[in-house]
Structure formats: structure tokens, C-alpha cells
Design a protein around this motif. Structure first.
Motif, PDB file in Angstrom:
ATOM      1  N   ARG A 197      10.561   4.131 -16.016  1.00 14.10           N
ATOM      2  CA  ARG A 197       9.092   4.236 -15.988  1.00 14.10           C
ATOM      3  C   ARG A 197       8.664   3.683 -14.637  1.00 14.10           C
ATOM      4  NH1 ARG A 197       6.468   4.584 -21.103  1.00 14.10           N
ATOM      5  NH2 ARG A 197       7.787   4.263 -22.941  1.00 14.10           N
ATOM      6  N   ILE A 198       8.347   4.577 -13.699  1.00 11.46           N
ATOM      7  CA  ILE A 198       8.087   4.175 -12.311  1.00 11.46           C
ATOM      8  C   ILE A 198       6.572   4.134 -12.067  1.00 11.46           C
ATOM      9  CG2 ILE A 198       8.608   4.669  -9.891  1.00 11.46           C
ATOM     10  CD1 ILE A 198      10.954   6.398 -10.849  1.00 11.46           C
ATOM     11  N   ILE A 199       6.106   3.026 -11.543  1.00 12.14           N
ATOM     12  CA  ILE A 199       4.664   2.819 -11.330  1.00 12.14           C
ATOM     13  C   ILE A 199       4.434   2.437  -9.871  1.00 12.14           C
ATOM     14  CG2 ILE A 199       2.617   1.559 -12.119  1.00 12.14           C
ATOM     15  CD1 ILE A 199       4.227   0.705 -14.615  1.00 12.14           C
ATOM     16  N   ASN A 200       3.564   3.165  -9.181  1.00  8.75           N
ATOM     17  CA  ASN A 200       3.202   2.791  -7.816  1.00  8.75           C
ATOM     18  C   ASN A 200       1.931   1.946  -7.843  1.00  8.75           C
ATOM     19  OD1 ASN A 200       2.449   2.522  -5.161  1.00  8.75           O
ATOM     20  ND2 ASN A 200       2.523   4.708  -4.659  1.00  8.75           N
ATOM     21  N   THR A 201       2.093   0.636  -7.658  1.00 11.73           N
ATOM     22  CA  THR A 201       0.933  -0.264  -7.691  1.00 11.73           C
ATOM     23  C   THR A 201       0.445  -0.638  -6.292  1.00 11.73           C
ATOM     24  OG1 THR A 201       2.231  -2.325  -7.699  1.00 11.73           O
ATOM     25  CG2 THR A 201       1.818  -1.295  -9.839  1.00 11.73           C
ATOM     26  N   ALA A 202       0.979   0.031  -5.270  1.00 14.12           N
ATOM     27  CA  ALA A 202       0.569  -0.288  -3.894  1.00 14.12           C
ATOM     28  C   ALA A 202      -0.910   0.008  -3.702  1.00 14.12           C
ATOM     29  CB  ALA A 202       1.397   0.521  -2.906  1.00 14.12           C
ATOM     30  N   THR A 203      -1.546  -0.726  -2.809  1.00 15.49           N
ATOM     31  CA  THR A 203      -2.965  -0.469  -2.559  1.00 15.49           C
ATOM     32  C   THR A 203      -3.168   0.862  -1.850  1.00 15.49           C
ATOM     33  OG1 THR A 203      -2.863  -1.685  -0.481  1.00 15.49           O
ATOM     34  CG2 THR A 203      -3.571  -2.922  -2.420  1.00 15.49           C
ATOM     35  N   ASP A 204      -2.269   1.231  -0.964  1.00 19.40           N
ATOM     36  CA  ASP A 204      -2.516   2.410  -0.131  1.00 19.40           C
ATOM     37  C   ASP A 204      -1.304   3.302   0.126  1.00 19.40           C
ATOM     38  OD1 ASP A 204      -5.439   1.956   1.135  1.00 19.40           O
ATOM     39  OD2 ASP A 204      -4.448   0.026   0.963  1.00 19.40           O
ATOM     40  N   ARG A 205      -0.097   2.787  -0.105  1.00 23.60           N
ATOM     41  CA  ARG A 205       1.089   3.534   0.325  1.00 23.60           C
ATOM     42  C   ARG A 205       1.463   4.657  -0.638  1.00 23.60           C
ATOM     43  NH1 ARG A 205       5.060   3.157   3.823  1.00 23.60           N
ATOM     44  NH2 ARG A 205       4.629   1.033   4.507  1.00 23.60           N
TER      45      ARG A 205
END
Ligand code: C2O
Ligand code: CU
Length: 444
Positions: A197-205
Motif C-alpha cells: 500500500r504505497i502512499i505519497n505524502t510529499a508536499t510537492d514531489r
């Protein structure tokens, strides 16, 4: 009521040998961590948390992707007042749909999310899937983040308002972490089928990802099941999630990696999968699809309400006269006010809705990006069906809550406005949201 405390903490983000990094973090029973503690529940279950704000700033928690009751959406200041330091707020809601979600600060979020206020929220499958034929036997949650650190591993703090970054791709970091660590190593058995379960929590990337040698197949996007399909490169914009099934390699090699392209085409290893043990018997090539949601109403395109979202601004293209704060102004004056982007000719127009929809009506929205940067457009309170991308029909019919729209690309979406209230629509590159790409719509 269980407690979710937001407070300063520290974390070993940079590799061993570097100092630990002062962060802001969520905590339940134990000390604050990045990512925040995993919240796990079953579909239709009620969630209750008392937020305690021990930060030096007001805050609020948004439950990203949950088709939530409006008052619990955490979209400060639209759906609630930000919670002042020392104060509390009781969140109490039902999560209707299974899938991979996350929660994060929704006040001064360019700063607060960058400091670490984000965590995974997992809503379990409605019917058993893990352990069934063709499914995975176990799952791993991978929370990806991007930090801007100095040489002492401290978060660089004087760039929250960086208008140069905001007018480009946003405030980029220099350190990618997975579950709060630089290059974690995870065990896997040869032939073992695992759900990531992959989550991108970056602000902008934006994160282009690849899982070579692991027969990666996509099974869900933003929590919603898709027909299992092989993937080569998986591109996750900020806030997007993907569920991927991998099979441990059986060729005798001990290691495989999750790779990320930081933007220069040179893939970097960000997680290692370390193989050990005997080869498991093959699970077969077919992957069992996830159980359908069964909860999302299908858009009725025959009687839809048409809306458009025109994205303009940023470096190298700019924008024409734009409304801001009730005034129409040119590019320089906008920039002096911290605005470099516009939605439909207005920058962060929050005093009135972008549109209103009657409860139950299908909204069909054409979203056109007239800038040279991609944008990750997120709608609160709803998931939408992607009808087309730059004219080509979207045969996969992906249902999402956040869609990445490339430079000069047009994406058409539709959703049933079935959730009453006031809902934000914004770019999830948080630097862009702050500098013009934020609005709201009303369902009543
Ligand atoms: Cu992930 Cu407006 O939020
Ligand atoms: Cu954007």
C-alpha cells in the motif's frame, strides 16, 4: 475517546551517522513518529479521535480520500476553525469505502505537512482478500515522503513562502524516506506474494516509481480497486496512493528494490526487499482482484452539470489579469500577494464557491492545465471517474480522489455530488495550493 496528539518530536530521517531531525508528528499512545501512527479500520466503521494540539500553531486534521461527513473533513478554515495551540477537537466519522488513505494537517499545510504531520489510514477490504487464491498473503504499508534537510539533517525552515519554488514544481526536498527511514530493508520470501500500500505524502514531489524483478501488478488507485494490470513505471503525484502486488523473486538473487526517479532519469533505490528462506510454491500469474466497493454511485452523464477548471500561471507561462481578494490585478501585484497560480481566473478565491451542485446531481468537469507544470488536483468528500485524458477515452475507468494533470493536458472527470456540504478543490502540490490553486464547491 482515543487521542491523536500533534506535537514536536524527533526522528532519524537521514542515514545512520547523521543527527536526528526535529519534526512535528502525530502520536496516539506512544511518542510521535513519522509517518504518524497507522489508523486501521473496517469499511463502514466509526472512527473517533480527539485531536490535541500541542503545536505552536493552530492545526486541523484532514482524512484524505474519505467520503466523510462535511463537518469532520478538517479543511480549515472552510469546514472548521483551526484548533488553537493547547486546544482540542473531536473527530467522529464513518469511513465508507475500503482502501489505502492517509491523514494530514490541513492548516498551514505547506509547513505542517513538510514538518511531518501525515500518517496512513487503512480501511480494510469488505470481504476477505488476503490469503485467498491468487491474492497476497500479507501486506506492507509504504509511506513515501520527501524532506528538505540541511547538512545537520534539520528541516530547512525559511522556505515555506518560497515563491520561486511555488511558481515551478513546488518546494522540493533532498531526502526521500520510506516509513520515515532512508532506505529501509524489508524481508520477503522467494515467491511470496505481498500487497504494497504505497502512499505519497510529499508536499510537492511527483514520484515515478518502479519495482523491477518483482512482477509488480497494480490492484488499486487512491483506494479504489482496478482490474489487476502489470506496471512498469508507476507515477504517484502528491497525495496519490497505489496498491501493488509483488511476488518475491525466485531466481536466487537476494535483493530487489523499490526505485524512484528524482527527476533526472537516474533511478534511486529507496527500499530494499531482502529475500530469504525457501522458494514458496508459485501463486500463479493471475492476481485476484480486490473486492469491489459497491458504495460509489455511477455518474449519470445524460443529465450532468458541466463545469470547467482552467489552471493557469507559474513560471514560463504566467497568467492574465486575475482576481484576488475581490480585486483584479496583474502578475506583479499578484506575486506581491504571494499568488502565482489561478483557477478559472481567480487565485485562492475562498469567499464564494467555484460552483454549486444540487445533491445527487452528476457533475462533469473538464480540467485544463495551461501551464508547463503538472498539477495533482484533489476534490474533497468525493471520488470521481476519469472519463478522458487529453481527449483519449480512459478505458480503465479509474476512480480517484486526486488526479495528476500534465502540462497542457486536459482531463475530464465526472462524479455524483452526493455528499452535502462545502468541499475544497485544490492542487495537492501544497506550494501551488497556497499560491493560488485553491477553491471550493458546494453540494446542497
Ligand atoms: Cu489531502 Cu485538501 O487535502
Ligand atoms: Cu499544482
Amino acid at each position: 475517546m482515543p487521542i491523536l496528539r500533534a506535537a514536536p518530536a524527533s526522528a532519524q530521517l537521514a542515514p545512520a551517522g547523521y543527527p536526528s531531525t526535529p519534526i512535528w508528528a502525530y502520536a496516539t499512545a506512544t511518542a510521535g513518529t513519522v509517518p504518524g501512527p497507522e489508523i486501521r479500520l473496517s469499511a463502514g466503521q466509526r472512527v473517533r479521535f480527539q485531536l490535541i494540539n500541542d503545536l505552536p500553531q493552530p492545526t486541523a486534521v484532514h482524512w484524505h480520500g474519505i467520503r466523510i461527513e462535511n463537518a469532520m473533513d478538517g479543511a480549515a478554515p472552510l469546514t472548521q476553525a483551526p484548533v488553537p495551540p493547547g486546544d482540542t477537537f473531536d473527530y467522529d466519522f464513518v469511513a465508507p469505502d475500503p482502501g489505502t488513505y492517509w491523514y494530514h494537517s490541513h492548516n498551514r499545510s505547506t509547513e505542517q505537512v513538510a514538518r511531518g504531520l501525515a500518517g496512513p489510514l487503512i480501511v480494510e477490504d469488505r470481504e476477505p482478500w488476503l490469503g485467498e487464491p491468487g491474492a497476497a498473503t500479507r501486506e506492507l504499508v509504504l509511506v513515501l515522503d520527501d524532506w528538505l534537510l540541511d547538512s545537520d539533517a534539520r528541516i530547512i525552515e525559511d522556505r515555506w513562502e518560497d515563491l520561486h519554488a511555488a511558481s515551478h514544481g513546488g518546494r522540493m526536498g533532498n531526502t526521500v524516506t520510506v516509513n520515515g527511514a532512508a532506505y529501509p530493508e524489508l524481508d520477503i520470501q522467494p515467491g511470496e506474494r505481498v500487497r504494497l500500500r504505497i502512499i505519497n505524502t510529499a508536499t510537492d514531489r511527483i514520484m515515478p516509481l518502479s519495482l523491477p524483478h518483482l512482477s509488480a501488478r497494480l490492484i488499486a488507485l487512491d483506494g479504489h480497486p482496478v482490474t489487476p494490470r502489470e506496471i512498469d513505471t508507476l507515477i504517484l503525484g502528491p497525495a496519490q496512493r497505489a496498491d501493488v502486488v509483488i511476488d518475491g523473486r525466485v531466481d536466487g538473487e537476494a535483493r530487489a528494490n523499490l526505485l524512484l526517479d528524482p527527476g533526472n532519469g537516474e533511478w534511486v533505490e529507496i527500499t530494499g526487499f531482502i529475500h530469504s528462506g525457501d522458494n514458496l510454491p508459485s501463486t500463479g500469474t493471475d492476481v485476484r482482484p480486490l473486492p469491489a466497493w459497491g458504495t460509489l454511485p455511477a455518474p449519470d452523464l445524460s443529465e450532468s452539470q458541466r463545469e470547467t477548471l482552467l489552471m493557469e500561471g507559474g513560471a514560463m507561462r504566467g497568467m492574465l489579469e486575475t482576481r484576488f481578494g475581490g480585486e483584479t490585478m496583474g502578475f506583479r501585484k499578484l506575486a506581491a500577494n504571494g499568488m502565482v497560480w489561478a483557477f478559472n481566473g481567480a487565485a485562492n478565491e475562498m469567499d464564494k464557491p467555484m460552483f454549486r451542485a444540487a445533491l445527487g446531481r452528476t457533475v462533469q468537469m473538464e480540467m485544463s492545465n495551461r501551464s508547463v507544470f503538472p498539477h495533482a488536483i484533489h476534490l474533497h468528500g468525493h471520488h470521481f471517474t476519469i472519463l478522458s485524458k487529453s481527449g483519449a477515452a480512459n478505458i480503465e475507468g479509474d476512480v480517484r480522489d486526486t488526479v495528476l494533470i500534465g502540462a497542457d493536458e486536459t482531463v475530464e472527470i465526472a462524479f455524483v455530488a452526493d455528499n452535502p456540504g462545502v468541499w475544497m478543490i485544490h492542487c495537492h502540490m501544497l506550494s501551488h495550493q497556497k499560491s493560488g490553486m485553491m477553491a471550493w464547491f458546494e453540494v446542497a
